[in-house]
Motif scaffolding. Structure first.
Motif, short mmCIF file in Angstrom:
data_model
loop_
_atom_site.label_atom_id
_atom_site.label_comp_id
_atom_site.label_asym_id
_atom_site.label_seq_id
_atom_site.Cartn_x
_atom_site.Cartn_y
_atom_site.Cartn_z
N MET A 356 -10.47 3.40 0.43
CA MET A 356 -9.95 2.04 0.42
C MET A 356 -9.59 1.58 -0.99
O MET A 356 -8.53 0.98 -1.22
CB MET A 356 -10.94 1.09 1.07
CG MET A 356 -11.08 1.30 2.57
SD MET A 356 -12.14 0.04 3.34
CE MET A 356 -11.95 0.49 5.08
N ALA A 357 -10.48 1.83 -1.94
CA ALA A 357 -10.21 1.42 -3.32
C ALA A 357 -9.02 2.17 -3.90
O ALA A 357 -8.17 1.58 -4.58
CB ALA A 357 -11.46 1.64 -4.18
N PHE A 358 -8.95 3.46 -3.61
CA PHE A 358 -7.86 4.25 -4.16
C PHE A 358 -6.51 3.92 -3.51
O PHE A 358 -5.47 4.14 -4.10
CB PHE A 358 -8.17 5.74 -4.03
CG PHE A 358 -9.31 6.19 -4.90
CD1 PHE A 358 -9.60 5.56 -6.09
CD2 PHE A 358 -10.12 7.25 -4.51
CE1 PHE A 358 -10.66 5.96 -6.89
CE2 PHE A 358 -11.19 7.66 -5.30
CZ PHE A 358 -11.45 7.01 -6.50
N GLY A 359 -6.54 3.40 -2.28
CA GLY A 359 -5.31 2.92 -1.67
C GLY A 359 -4.71 1.80 -2.50
O GLY A 359 -3.49 1.74 -2.71
N GLN A 360 -5.58 0.90 -2.98
CA GLN A 360 -5.11 -0.19 -3.83
C GLN A 360 -4.70 0.32 -5.22
O GLN A 360 -3.66 -0.06 -5.75
CB GLN A 360 -6.22 -1.24 -3.98
CG GLN A 360 -6.65 -1.90 -2.69
CD GLN A 360 -5.55 -2.74 -2.06
OE1 GLN A 360 -4.70 -3.30 -2.75
NE2 GLN A 360 -5.52 -2.80 -0.75
N ILE A 361 -5.56 1.18 -5.80
CA ILE A 361 -5.27 1.71 -7.14
C ILE A 361 -3.97 2.49 -7.14
O ILE A 361 -3.12 2.35 -8.04
CB ILE A 361 -6.44 2.59 -7.63
CG1 ILE A 361 -7.67 1.71 -7.91
CG2 ILE A 361 -6.05 3.37 -8.88
CD1 ILE A 361 -8.93 2.49 -8.23
N GLY A 362 -3.78 3.35 -6.13
CA GLY A 362 -2.55 4.13 -6.04
C GLY A 362 -1.33 3.24 -5.87
O GLY A 362 -0.25 3.52 -6.43
#
Length: 395
Positions: A356-362
């Motif tokens: 979930m966090a990496f979806g935003q970061i990406g």
């Protein structure tokens, strides 16, 4: 050699790991992981086909792990009160139905819901399987035995993503998910042949533990695992898309190399843990994982991607079974199920938070930043381990 040491060595030699039931749980675990691993790199592609973006991909991957996380503490208790077999078979059945339904999802809402159901089945089945394996392995060979048991999932990992990606290019997603469900059904049939450990009578103080949701003796290794499995959320969810964006071919070989090196490391890491403890395994393994994340953040070509796969495989294959053996070794006999539940809850939490966090970061900073953040997460795990090991020295 003195007599007690000689007797212990002889006893160790007679404690078999590969019993009939251990072979059955090994094979059942292989088939359920095979079905799961075939969907691992293909779910993001399916979400993309349905019109989802990076953020939706992260949520679809993450919600699965969070639903597994929510049920694990209750599963841990049910394993000690209801029995291993009914919980394991229930989880496998839920997995089969949910994965088989993916191909019938025409929109994101139904897929999202069925991923939640799949997470419930996964939480039941994987918590139970780890506990069943723990029951079947002689205590003196637990690190070695858990390493062997982990190979069942690792062999599936060597084959599953490659097969899933190949099938996704040749057949429809509906057919792919039905094949994955059939593999889960094979696991169910094998699991039905296992002779499970009987539930032990609860102790008098068991009522006080009715609402326990974790096993305190498993917290330290589980917390370390959380910061490591955050990296897995970034790989499972976005590496296929990241490599495609960079025009780098061979993503299926990444998963194959990772799985093969992971199996190789498990072949000796468990024995090293049994002989020398987690200190000999954890720091070298996490260092390799951190280097792998840095290489993925760079990712100039296929060769670097394959080197990263090998480093990640050696690192994770060493660390994960050692941490799992550490998590269950101090737990009381009637709390082994809860210890496994605690361990896998933190595993799920790491993957879910990462996805979930990496979806935003990406989405905001690009895919490369996902792996920089992953390297930082592994470094935090190393620092925590050093602090944990220093703490007893001050006492």
């Amino acid at each position: 050699m003195n007599q007690p040491a000689k007797e212990a060595q002889q006893h160790h030699g007679t404690e078999k790991i590969w019993s009939k039931d251990f072979l059955l749980i090994f094979l059942a675990n292989f088939f359920i992981f095979m079905g799961f691993q075939m969907t691992l790199p293909t779910i993001p592609l399916f979400v993309e086909q349905l019109g989802g973006n990076d953020q939706l991909i992260g949520f679809v991957v993450g919600v699965f792990t969070f639903s597994a996380l929510l049920v694990r503490p209750f599963v841990g208790r049910m394993l000690e009160t209801k029995g291993r077999g009914i919980i394991y078979l229930t989880g496998l059945a839920i997995f089969v139905v949910s994965v088989g339904s993916f191909g019938f999802a025409s929109g994101m809402a139904l897929l999202f819901f069925m991923r939640i159901i799949q997470g419930v089945g996964w939480g039941f089945s994987t918590t139970a399987s780890g506990t069943i394996a723990t029951d079947l392995i002689p205590p003196r060979r637990r690190g070695e035995g858990m390493g062997f048991f982990g190979l069942s999932g690792n062999v599936a990992l060597a084959m599953g993503p490659m097969l899933g990606l190949a099938l996704a290019a040749a057949i429809s997603f509906k057919q792919l998910f039905l094949i994955s469900a059939a593999l889960g059904l094979a696991a169910f049939l094998l699991a039905s042949r296992i002779t499970y450990k009987k539930v032990e009578k609860a102790e008098k103080d068991q009522e006080k533990r009715r609402w326990d949701i974790y096993e305190k003796t498993a917290l330290q290794p589980s917390l370390l695992l959380l910061f490591i499995t955050i990296t897995f959320g970034g790989i499972a969810s976005f590496l296929p898309l990241y490599s495609a964006q960079k025009g780098i071919a061979g993503i299926e070989w990444y998963f194959f190399i990772y799985a093969v090196t992971l199996m190789l490391s498990r072949s000796f890491a468990g024995q090293l843990y049994d002989k020398r403890g987690h200190g000999a395994v954890f720091l070298p393994g996490t260092f390799l994982i951190m280097i792998a994340m840095i290489l993925l953040a760079w990712l100039p070509n296929s060769l670097v991607m394959f080197i990263a796969a090998g480093l990640y495989g050696f690192g994770f294959g060493s660390v994960q079974p050692a941490l799992q053996a550490w998590a269950v070794q101090e737990a009381p006999m009637n709390r082994k199920g809860m210890a496994n539940a605690t361990f896998f809850s933190f595993f799920d939490l790491g993957v879910g938070v990462g996805a979930m966090a990496f979806g935003q970061i990406g989405h905001w900073l690009g895919y490369g930043s996902i792996y920089i953040a992953s390297a930082v997460s592994v470094f935090v795990s190393i620092l925590l381990y050093i602090l944990m090991m220093k703490k007893p020295a001050r006492a």
